[in-house]
Scaffold this motif. Structure first.
Motif, PDB file in Angstrom:
ATOM      1  N   ARG A  88      -1.500   2.263  -4.300  1.00 11.84           N
ATOM      2  CA  ARG A  88      -1.434   3.633  -3.790  1.00 11.84           C
ATOM      3  C   ARG A  88      -0.560   3.660  -2.547  1.00 11.84           C
ATOM      4  O   ARG A  88      -0.453   2.674  -1.832  1.00 11.84           O
ATOM      5  CB  ARG A  88      -2.823   4.150  -3.431  1.00 11.84           C
ATOM      6  N   LEU A  99       0.312   5.862   1.076  1.00  8.50           N
ATOM      7  CA  LEU A  99      -0.080   6.852   2.069  1.00  8.50           C
ATOM      8  C   LEU A  99       0.886   6.681   3.231  1.00  8.50           C
ATOM      9  O   LEU A  99       0.764   5.743   4.024  1.00  8.50           O
ATOM     10  CB  LEU A  99      -1.528   6.654   2.523  1.00  8.50           C
ATOM     11  N   ARG A 159      -6.150  11.771   6.531  1.00  4.09           N
ATOM     12  CA  ARG A 159      -5.790  11.518   5.137  1.00  4.09           C
ATOM     13  C   ARG A 159      -6.338  10.176   4.657  1.00  4.09           C
ATOM     14  O   ARG A 159      -6.771  10.047   3.502  1.00  4.09           O
ATOM     15  CB  ARG A 159      -4.271  11.572   4.969  1.00  4.09           C
ATOM     16  N   LEU A 180      -8.829   9.489   1.521  1.00 10.70           N
ATOM     17  CA  LEU A 180      -8.460   8.588   0.430  1.00 10.70           C
ATOM     18  C   LEU A 180      -9.536   7.524   0.226  1.00 10.70           C
ATOM     19  O   LEU A 180      -9.941   7.240  -0.913  1.00 10.70           O
ATOM     20  CB  LEU A 180      -7.113   7.934   0.735  1.00 10.70           C
ATOM     21  N   GLU A 208     -12.581   8.850  -1.433  1.00  7.90           N
ATOM     22  CA  GLU A 208     -12.355   8.997  -2.879  1.00  7.90           C
ATOM     23  C   GLU A 208     -12.464   7.649  -3.589  1.00  7.90           C
ATOM     24  O   GLU A 208     -13.026   7.551  -4.690  1.00  7.90           O
ATOM     25  CB  GLU A 208     -10.969   9.602  -3.116  1.00  7.90           C
TER      26      GLU A 208
END
Length: 425
Positions: free
Chosen positions: A79, A81, A121, A125, A128
């Motif tokens: 991922r 970010l 953020r 994340l 989640e």
């Protein structure tokens, strides 16, 4: 209470005990490039994927690129970010005092608004992803990860740096350490340096880095270093000596070039600077143009090639007769040293800090003091004139790498650590 860490290498499951559920581990990387810390992270992921195939392993990086490509190839989740620009450029290189500390403070002020948004953020994340363990890899992420971890998750810092002498960063880490469950240090030297910073209640565990022995092997692809450097092919019999490193200011590029300049011209050798800029942190790297200018001023422009970043570090090392490690400061570990030994190359190491722990001078490498131009030149001269010594060091180095740095060892040491941290207390 200080958590009890199992002995490194202890079995994850006791005989007769039922299998425990798989874990979810989120790794936070400060870079999407492939420096030493990122390669160490990949080796850990590869070991865990093989040993614990049911675990969910995820890596979050500030940009896509070589790191996340390799993560996907291992079958782990990748991922991105993105860091805000001011945070990406923020670093504490040279900030140990005076104007450096003031520049760092000013940079932190500029980065504060974007950092606050990034932290929000990151919290979202991780909420989640719901990891059991958040494993941070890089000083920025040590600070941010400790503040963004979801309730119930454990934070592990993976320290690849000496921190006590970085006064501003050490103070920030000291304040953040209350949210950390444990620290992995890449050498005893790093562990001893970190212990006073993180405090007595945070356990510090030494786990040496590892090497992919299939990639860094005796026989395999060989890089065309002359072509990469834009040079004509070296004459047969030319000794190839290379500094393989990132462009970090303390990696000793100037020491290497001055050592080459100190060698007699009749010695048939060609030197290579293998590496390119990979980090965005302001002021942390030397520029290749400056090194080229230095080589010209030293009168060795015809003896030195600059290859830029090598996609296959193993192939670059196999193209060399001698691999030089010339860091001017104590090295936290010295991954290039272990990789070069795995390739069976003769190694000259700046043996201070962690680098002093992974070589046996005179047996599997030659050792010099950090910054010792004359000592480095003498070691290169000895190896240039003694092929038997080069061969003996290369063979012993490979044996050391196989015995001590096989990356399969990492899972046996780190998996029990994770299990202990998430066990009910």
């Amino acid at each position: 209470m200080v958590p009890h860490f199992p002995r490194p290498g202890a079995p994850d499951e006791a005989p007769g005990r039922s299998a425990r559920p798989p874990l979810s581990v989120a790794y936070l990387s400060a870079s999407g490039a492939l420096g030493g810390a990122e390669r160490a992270l990949l080796d850990l992921l590869a070991g865990l994927r093989a040993a614990e195939p049911g675990w969910r392993l995820s890596v979050v990086a500030p940009e896509d690129g070589p790191l996340l490509d390799a993560v996907r190839a291992l079958g782990a989740e990748a991922r991105t970010l993105a860091f805000p620009p001011a945070l990406a450029a923020l670093g504490d290189a040279g900030a140990s005092g005076g104007d450096g500390a003031l520049r760092l403070a000013a940079g932190m002020l500029r980065a504060a608004p974007g950092t606050a948004r990034y932290l929000g953020r990151l919290r979202a994340l991780l909420a989640e992803m719901r990891p059991d363990v958040v494993h941070t890899n890089g000083l920025k992420l040590h600070l941010l990860g400790a503040r963004a971890v979801p309730a119930g998750a454990r934070v592990v810092w993976h320290l690849h740096d000496f921190v006590s002498t970085r006064r501003a960063m050490a103070g920030l880490l000291r304040r953040a350490a209350g949210g950390v469950s444990g620290v992995i240090a890449v050498s005893r030297a790093v562990a001893e340096d970190a212990a006073p910073v993180v405090g007595a209640t945070v356990p510090v565990w030494t786990v040496y880095n590892a090497v992919d022995l299939d990639r860094f092997r005796l026989i395999g692809p060989v890089a065309e270093l002359d072509a990469m450097a834009g040079l004509p092919a070296a004459p047969p019999g030319t000794l190839r000596v290379g500094l393989v490193a990132t462009m970090g200011r303390w990696k000793g590029h100037g020491v290497f070039l001055r050592a080459i300049a100190a060698l007699p011209r009749e010695l048939s050798l060609r030197a290579y600077v293998v590496g390119g800029g990979i980090y965005r942190t302001a002021g942390s790297e030397v520029r290749q143009d400056d090194l080229r200018r230095m080589a010209a001023e030293l009168g060795i422009a015809d003896r030195v090639g600059f290859t830029g970043f090598a996609d296959d570090a193993g192939a670059a090392m196999r193209a060399l007769d001698v691999v030089v490690h010339a860091s001017t400061q104590p090295e936290p570990f010295g991954l290039v040293i272990a990789e070069a030994m795995a390739c069976g190359r003769a190694v000259v190491a700046s043996a201070a800090g962690g680098a002093g722990e992974i070589v046996t001078p005179g047996h599997d490498a030659l050792a010099v003091a950090p910054g010792d131009v004359e000592g480095l030149a003498d070691a290169i001269r000895r190896l240039a004139q003694d092929p038997v010594l080069r061969d003996r060091l290369g063979r012993a180095g490979r044996e050391t790498a196989v015995r001590r740095f096989d990356r399969a060892r990492l899972a046996a040491e780190v998996a029990p650590l994770y299990r202990t941290l998430v066990a009910p207390r």
